[in-house]
Design an enzyme around this catalytic site. Structure first.
Site, PDB file in Angstrom:
ATOM      1  N   TRP A 258       0.828  -1.215   0.000  1.00  0.00           N
ATOM      2  CA  TRP A 258       0.000   0.000   0.000  1.00  0.00           C
ATOM      3  C   TRP A 258       0.855   1.256   0.000  1.00  0.00           C
ATOM      4  O   TRP A 258       0.514   2.242  -0.655  1.00  0.00           O
ATOM      5  CB  TRP A 258      -0.988  -0.015   1.172  1.00  0.00           C
TER       6      TRP A 258
ATOM      7  N   ASP B  72      -1.487   6.851   6.505  1.00  0.00           N
ATOM      8  CA  ASP B  72      -2.525   5.926   6.058  1.00  0.00           C
ATOM      9  C   ASP B  72      -2.762   4.979   7.244  1.00  0.00           C
ATOM     10  O   ASP B  72      -1.933   4.132   7.550  1.00  0.00           O
ATOM     11  CB  ASP B  72      -2.033   5.153   4.827  1.00  0.00           C
TER      12      ASP B  72
ATOM     13  N   LYS C 286     -12.503  -1.710   7.744  1.00  0.00           N
ATOM     14  CA  LYS C 286     -11.840  -2.600   8.706  1.00  0.00           C
ATOM     15  C   LYS C 286     -12.339  -2.271  10.122  1.00  0.00           C
ATOM     16  O   LYS C 286     -13.098  -3.050  10.694  1.00  0.00           O
ATOM     17  CB  LYS C 286     -10.329  -2.481   8.595  1.00  0.00           C
TER      18      LYS C 286
HETATM   19  N1  PMP Z   1      -4.105   1.336   2.598  1.00  0.00           N
HETATM   20  C1  PMP Z   1      -4.138   0.247   3.390  1.00  0.00           C
HETATM   21  C2  PMP Z   1      -3.173   0.164   4.519  1.00  0.00           C
HETATM   22  C3  PMP Z   1      -5.070  -0.755   3.144  1.00  0.00           C
HETATM   23  O1  PMP Z   1      -5.108  -1.847   3.917  1.00  0.00           O
HETATM   24  C4  PMP Z   1      -5.975  -0.618   2.065  1.00  0.00           C
HETATM   25  C5  PMP Z   1      -7.056  -1.644   1.766  1.00  0.00           C
HETATM   26  N2  PMP Z   1      -6.885  -2.892   2.166  1.00  0.00           N
HETATM   27  C6  PMP Z   1      -5.878   0.511   1.260  1.00  0.00           C
HETATM   28  C7  PMP Z   1      -4.949   1.476   1.564  1.00  0.00           C
HETATM   29  C8  PMP Z   1      -6.797   0.709   0.088  1.00  0.00           C
HETATM   30  O2  PMP Z   1      -8.041   1.006   0.592  1.00  0.00           O
HETATM   31  P1  PMP Z   1      -9.335   1.197  -0.324  1.00  0.00           P
HETATM   32  O3  PMP Z   1      -9.708  -0.159  -0.805  1.00  0.00           O
HETATM   33  O4  PMP Z   1     -10.318   1.791   0.653  1.00  0.00           O
HETATM   34  O5  PMP Z   1      -8.986   2.132  -1.406  1.00  0.00           O
END
Ligand code: PMP
Length: 360
Positions: free
Chosen positions: A102, A172, A196
């Site tokens: 991520w 994030d 989550k």
């Molecule tokens: N950052 C992290 C740390 C994540 O775990 C996730 C999703 N699992 C995301 C970003 C992306 O999130 P989204 O699907 O809401 O765009």
């Protein structure tokens, strides 16, 4: 009722109490004769919901008054673009820490908007640890420093929030927001996808220090400008109303169990049970360095792909759902967010021991 223990990384378990409350109010919210899904986002009833949701979140996280709380859409992935589009207005430079898949996506997106430097990375060891961050590594001229506080796929977390001095820290926090007490004042901006620890997918929470609002690049679309959402109280356009409502129910649940202090202690207990079991096991191990282990996402592996596959399949038959690890790590991953009860982790550990005995 056949509820399972769901170890999915997200969307993931919601507290049963929250689902039942939502069910109770589904077709007729507070005698309005309407579902929350059918309420105008400008109605008094919805205004109450969004105001209370914000108040509860402020209370739970002790968010200082000089921070705005925004309820928007687009997921955490949209923040990968919104952050640079809004914050790169001065030097056009930002420092990022690369701790996993991520983070990499956030870095790739930010590079479209400015001069992005990766100041530390754990990619050399398959992201199994959090690299040390020292103030001297940070460009004092940078518009911000970006970290991913919990790495959902790799199962790592920061034990200490880096001190970035006067350079705003952007985090994030998608997979560990509300899991423990944090000092919001250490951050310039926090963002998290809801699916989550907050509520259903479709809602994104942004907590932003006021002085960082109103700095967007001239080319920034209206919908991607934090100012748009801040000035309108997250009601510039139609917000994800039902998501905000369920988030409010989750915040009420958290408050009722004793807030983040209590939640953190339950989360530490759950993670300890699982890490202890991995420590004892001769079949399974954690690939993550001890000082970087997440409380929320716990990957574990055996030495055999067949055993891993058999584990996931047999666990599912026992009501232990979605334990397959992410393809980049392999093996298994147990995501044990706030709504996962201690009993769920105990059931997993019991199953692990039985499986190990059976396949010995
Ligand atoms: N950052 C992290 C740390 C994540 O775990 C996730 C999703 N699992 C995301 C970003 C992306 O999130 P989204 O699907 O809401 O765009």
């Amino acid at each position: 009722m056949n509820r399972v223990f769901n170890f999915s990384a997200g969307p993931s378990m919601l507290p049963l109490q929250v689902l039942e409350k939502a069910q109770e109010e589904l077709v007729n919210y507070r005698n309005s004769g309407m579902s929350v899904m059918e309420l105008s986002h400008r109605s008094n009833l919805f205004t109450e919901i969004i105001t209370e949701a914000e108040q509860l979140l402020r209370e739970l996280m002790a968010i200082p008054d000089n921070y705005n709380v925004l309820f928007i859409q687009g997921g955490a992935s949209q923040q990968f673009a919104m952050v640079p589009m809004n914050l790169l207005g001065n030097s056009g430079k930002a420092d990022y820490v690369n701790t996993g898949s991520w983070s990499k996506k956030a870095i790739k997106e930010a590079k479209k908007f400015g001069e992005i430097r990766v100041i530390a990375s754990s990619e050399d060891d398959n992201f199994t640890y959090i690299p040390a961050i020292d103030k001297s590594m940070i460009d004092p001229d940078a518009d911000y420093v970006h970290i991913t506080t919990n790495n959902t796929i790799e199962g790592t977390t920061y034990n200490e929030i880096p001190d970035t001095g006067d350079v705003p820290l952007v985090a994030d926090m998608s997979s560990n927001i509300l899991s423990e007490q944090i000092d919001v004042s250490k951050f310039g901006l926090i963002y998290a996808g809801a699916q989550k620890n907050i509520g259903p997918a479709g809602l994104t929470v942004v907590i932003i220090r006021e002085d960082l609002i109103g700095r967007a690049l001239d080319t920034c679309p209206t919908m991607l400008d934090y100012k748009t959402h801040s000035e309108s109280g997250s009601l510039y356009n139609t917000p994800p109303t039902y998501g905000v409502y369920v988030a409010k129910l989750v915040f009420e649940w958290l408050k009722e169990i004793g807030g983040l202090k209590e939640m953190e202690s339950i989360n530490r207990k759950k993670a300890q049970i699982l890490y202890d079991a991995l420590e004892e096991s001769h079949m399974f191990r954690s690939p993550v360095r001890k000082d970087s282990r997440s409380l929320m996402n716990i990957p574990f592996v055996s030495d055999s792909d067949e055993l891993n596959a058999a584990f996931v399949k047999e666990a599912k038959a026992k009501g232990l759902e979605t334990l397959k690890g992410h393809r980049s790590v392999g093996g298994m991953r147990a995501s044990i967010y706030n709504a996962m009860p201690v009993e769920g982790v105990e059931a997993l550990v019991t199953f692990m021991r039985d499986f190990e005995n059976k396949h010995n």
